[in-house]
Design a protein around this motif. Structure first.
Motif, PDB file in Angstrom:
ATOM      1  N   UNK A 121      27.427  89.144  -1.479  1.00 50.61           N
ATOM      2  CA  UNK A 121      27.851  89.544  -0.148  1.00 50.61           C
ATOM      3  C   UNK A 121      29.369  89.580  -0.095  1.00 50.61           C
ATOM      4  N   UNK A 122      29.904  90.476   0.718  1.00 45.11           N
ATOM      5  CA  UNK A 122      31.343  90.487   0.963  1.00 45.11           C
ATOM      6  C   UNK A 122      31.747  89.453   1.989  1.00 45.11           C
ATOM      7  N   UNK A 123      30.781  88.841   2.634  1.00 39.22           N
ATOM      8  CA  UNK A 123      31.036  87.888   3.713  1.00 39.22           C
ATOM      9  C   UNK A 123      30.776  86.465   3.259  1.00 39.22           C
ATOM     10  N   UNK A 124      29.593  86.231   2.705  1.00 44.55           N
ATOM     11  CA  UNK A 124      29.214  84.906   2.231  1.00 44.55           C
ATOM     12  C   UNK A 124      29.400  84.818   0.719  1.00 44.55           C
ATOM     13  N   UNK A 125      29.563  83.587   0.238  1.00 46.23           N
ATOM     14  CA  UNK A 125      29.545  83.340  -1.197  1.00 46.23           C
ATOM     15  C   UNK A 125      28.092  83.196  -1.651  1.00 46.23           C
ATOM     16  N   UNK A 126      27.869  82.790  -2.912  1.00 47.00           N
ATOM     17  CA  UNK A 126      26.528  82.688  -3.505  1.00 47.00           C
ATOM     18  C   UNK A 126      25.907  84.074  -3.642  1.00 47.00           C
ATOM     19  N   UNK A 127      24.563  84.129  -3.754  1.00 45.90           N
ATOM     20  CA  UNK A 127      23.844  85.391  -3.997  1.00 45.90           C
ATOM     21  C   UNK A 127      22.763  85.555  -2.925  1.00 45.90           C
ATOM     22  N   UNK A 128      23.108  85.942  -1.720  1.00 44.90           N
ATOM     23  CA  UNK A 128      22.118  85.901  -0.624  1.00 44.90           C
ATOM     24  C   UNK A 128      20.982  86.894  -0.735  1.00 44.90           C
ATOM     25  N   UNK A 129      21.078  87.915  -1.627  1.00 44.57           N
ATOM     26  CA  UNK A 129      20.062  88.973  -1.639  1.00 44.57           C
ATOM     27  C   UNK A 129      19.077  88.876  -2.800  1.00 44.57           C
ATOM     28  N   UNK A 130      19.143  87.841  -3.596  1.00 46.72           N
ATOM     29  CA  UNK A 130      18.323  87.862  -4.804  1.00 46.72           C
ATOM     30  C   UNK A 130      16.832  87.656  -4.528  1.00 46.72           C
ATOM     31  N   UNK A 131      16.464  87.057  -3.416  1.00 48.37           N
ATOM     32  CA  UNK A 131      15.053  86.755  -3.149  1.00 48.37           C
ATOM     33  C   UNK A 131      14.486  87.532  -1.962  1.00 48.37           C
ATOM     34  N   UNK A 132      15.150  88.585  -1.532  1.00 50.87           N
ATOM     35  CA  UNK A 132      14.640  89.332  -0.376  1.00 50.87           C
ATOM     36  C   UNK A 132      13.320  90.032  -0.681  1.00 50.87           C
ATOM     37  N   UNK A 133      13.017  90.265  -1.957  1.00 51.30           N
ATOM     38  CA  UNK A 133      11.723  90.861  -2.302  1.00 51.30           C
ATOM     39  C   UNK A 133      10.565  89.953  -1.892  1.00 51.30           C
ATOM     40  N   UNK A 134      10.793  88.625  -1.856  1.00 53.84           N
ATOM     41  CA  UNK A 134       9.715  87.683  -1.499  1.00 53.84           C
ATOM     42  C   UNK A 134       9.293  87.834  -0.042  1.00 53.84           C
ATOM     43  N   UNK A 135      10.158  88.449   0.786  1.00 52.31           N
ATOM     44  CA  UNK A 135       9.780  88.655   2.184  1.00 52.31           C
ATOM     45  C   UNK A 135       8.585  89.590   2.302  1.00 52.31           C
ATOM     46  N   UNK A 136       8.347  90.404   1.279  1.00 46.70           N
ATOM     47  CA  UNK A 136       7.141  91.237   1.261  1.00 46.70           C
ATOM     48  C   UNK A 136       5.895  90.365   1.358  1.00 46.70           C
TER      49      UNK A 136
END
Length: 547
Positions: A444-459
């Protein structure tokens, strides 16, 4: 209670509510592991009725270090759904950490001030919150409570010896914070119940408790009497041994296949990287404001700790100039401080020597930095602080907590635009599909870390599916069957740090869809010819395999 104190408590409640809202008023969550936990909660919740999930997974829960997290998640999901459940689970440490510090300060030093509640809120944000380590953070809060109870037990053990010696001569002696003549049996019983609760909250927090409790036991007081009280930890140790036996190497649930634990080789960081971890207890965004707040926190904590150390009397001083009750409370408070400072020093040494990762278990040394700060905050003695330093602590703590809550709220609001499109893209994946997740740029350009790596699990929160990266261990209680395509992923596959893909190493015939994450403004990724674009929104690219 003075008017000023009442306003301080009211302020703590307001800032606490604002802090909690970070997890509830925004759609897209920037907390790395929380989407994964939401998917796993949903999968476990419907498992008994889902023949599709049973085809690819085996559900085999048993008591262990994540049992409390799973139990709470299941019951929260029944009320507010799986996504609501992870919001509730993330909320718990935000409430429990300040409460644990307030409890410890009141029990160990008789401190009724809300100041440490504000400091607890400050340290409830940070890198581990952003990583989504809600289970560890909750376990850490439980650990602080257990440590306070353990220190009370140790001082009571010291006092029982002192009481026995004075009674033998016909005199009345001090019996420590527990009160004159009070035994330790009740405190041992409380510890015998609390320690297993800590173990089922989080195994790493339990191990840290054993380490710090051991240091506290040996650092001061009557060591023989203190060592005897280790018997209160026997139930927790027996439970841990039983779970270790259940998790013995080579054990797999019926119907599952063995999954390699992977390379458990430790990875050490250089001195500079180790030094930068010191700011992570408040680091969440790329604004620099939380970095500044972290520096102020360290300055205050170090100043108060140094002042406390300088005013500690030599061990064994009884404070005869004070009234007996005051002398007793002062002696107990100083004993607690000595034990906590010894624990802080030991944790600091552990931080220096431990690796950053051990195989899949990451942020090993970084997890110790907040604990070090917590131990120092618990050790501070207000009578040792100069008036200006005590005033600085009381005035700065609410400002720092308000600043962290404001930063988190504003950053989360801005994050919504960055995360846009994931609902629509995931809605294009039908039920009972297989989805390969390839987050080329999960940052993210806003937060540190990797906030998008597990968004597939929302399926998984919406419909049955099989995704490419599920945690197969006791914590998730999920294990793969031989049909699970995740078993055939290349050994180099990791969602958190791809940066590039060698498509030839993937068996795309195992997957119906491929989800790729890039920056929203990035051009289309380079893909194999047998992938067809199914949907594209923002930084989300969904491809259908055409085999």
């Amino acid at each position: 209670m003075t008017s000023r104190t009442r306003w301080a408590w009211l302020g703590l409640g307001v800032v606490g509510i604002a802090s909690v809202l970070v997890f509830w008023i925004f759609d897209a969550l920037p907390f790395q592991d929380l989407p994964a936990h939401a998917g796993l909660i949903a999968l476990r919740h419907r498992f008994a009725e889902s023949t599709f999930d049973q085809r690819f997974f085996v559900l085999a829960p048993h008591v262990g270090p994540y049992s409390l997290f799973r139990f709470l998640g299941e019951h929260f999901a029944a009320v507010v759904g799986p996504v609501g459940a992870v919001r509730a689970l993330a909320t718990l440490p935000m409430l429990a950490t300040p409460a644990a510090l307030l409890f410890a300060r009141k029990r160990l030093h008789g401190d009724p001030s809300p100041t440490m509640g504000f400091m607890g809120l400050v340290l409830s944000f940070g890198m581990m919150t952003l990583l989504g380590f809600a289970s560890y953070l909750l376990g850490l809060a439980v650990m602080l409570v257990c440590l306070a109870l353990w220190l009370e037990l140790l001082v009571a053990a010291d006092a029982s010896v002192s009481s026995g010696a004075t009674n033998a001569t016909g005199a009345t002696g001090a019996t420590g914070a527990a009160g004159e003549g009070e035994g330790t049996a009740k405190k041992e019983l409380v510890m015998a119940i609390a320690a297993p609760m800590l173990f089922i909250a989080h195994g790493h927090a339990f191990l840290l408790f054993l380490f710090v409790a051991g240091i506290a036991t040996l650092s001061t007081g009557n060591r023989f009497e203190r060592l005897l009280r280790l018997r209160a930890l026997i139930p927790a140790l027996l439970l841990a041994g039983y779970v270790a036996w259940l998790e013995r190497a080579g054990t797999t649930p019926p119907g599952s296949v063995s999954v390699s634990a992977g390379n458990l080789e430790p990875h050490f960081q250089g001195p500079y990287d180790k030094f930068t971890l010191l700011i992570t207890p408040t680091l969440m965004t790329r604004t620099g404001i939380d970095f500044f707040i972290g520096c102020v926190v360290w300055l205050i904590v170090v100043s108060c700790t140094v002042a406390t150390v300088r005013k500690l009397r030599p061990e064994g001083t009884t404070g005869r100039a004070l009234a007996p009750a005051t002398a007793t409370a002062t002696t107990a408070s100083e004993a607690h401080t000595r034990a906590l400072l010894a624990g802080a020093v030991a944790v600091g040494v552990m931080f220096l020597v431990l690796p950053h990762t051990i195989g899949w278990f990451g942020f090993v040394d970084g997890r110790l930095v907040p604990l070090f700060l917590f131990l120092c905050l618990m050790a501070i003695r207000r009578p040792a602080l100069h008036r200006w330093l005590a005033s600085l602590l009381d005035r700065a703590a609410p400002a720092l907590a308000s600043g962290m809550a404001t930063i988190a709220l504003v950053a989360s609001y801005r994050f919504q635009h960055e995360a846009r499109g994931y609902h629509e893209v995931l809605a294009s994946v039908p039920a009972e599909s297989s989805l390969l997740n390839v987050p080329l740029d999960p940052n993210s350009d806003i937060f540190t870390a990797h906030p998008f790596i597990h968004y597939d699990k929302l399926l998984l929160t919406e419909r049955p599916a099989v995704v490419s990266d599920i945690w197969f261990h006791q914590g998730s209680a999920l294990y793969p069957t031989k049909e699970n395509p995740a078993l055939r992923l290349p050994p180099t596959y990791t969602e958190s740090d791809l940066h590039g893909v060698d498509w030839s190493t993937f068996k795309l015939e195992d997957w119906n869809y491929v989800l790729i994450r890039t920056r929203p403004e990035a051009s289309a990724p380079i893909i194999p010819q047998n992938l067809r674009l199914a949907d594209h929104r923002g930084g989300w690219w969904l491809y259908r395999t055409a085999l």
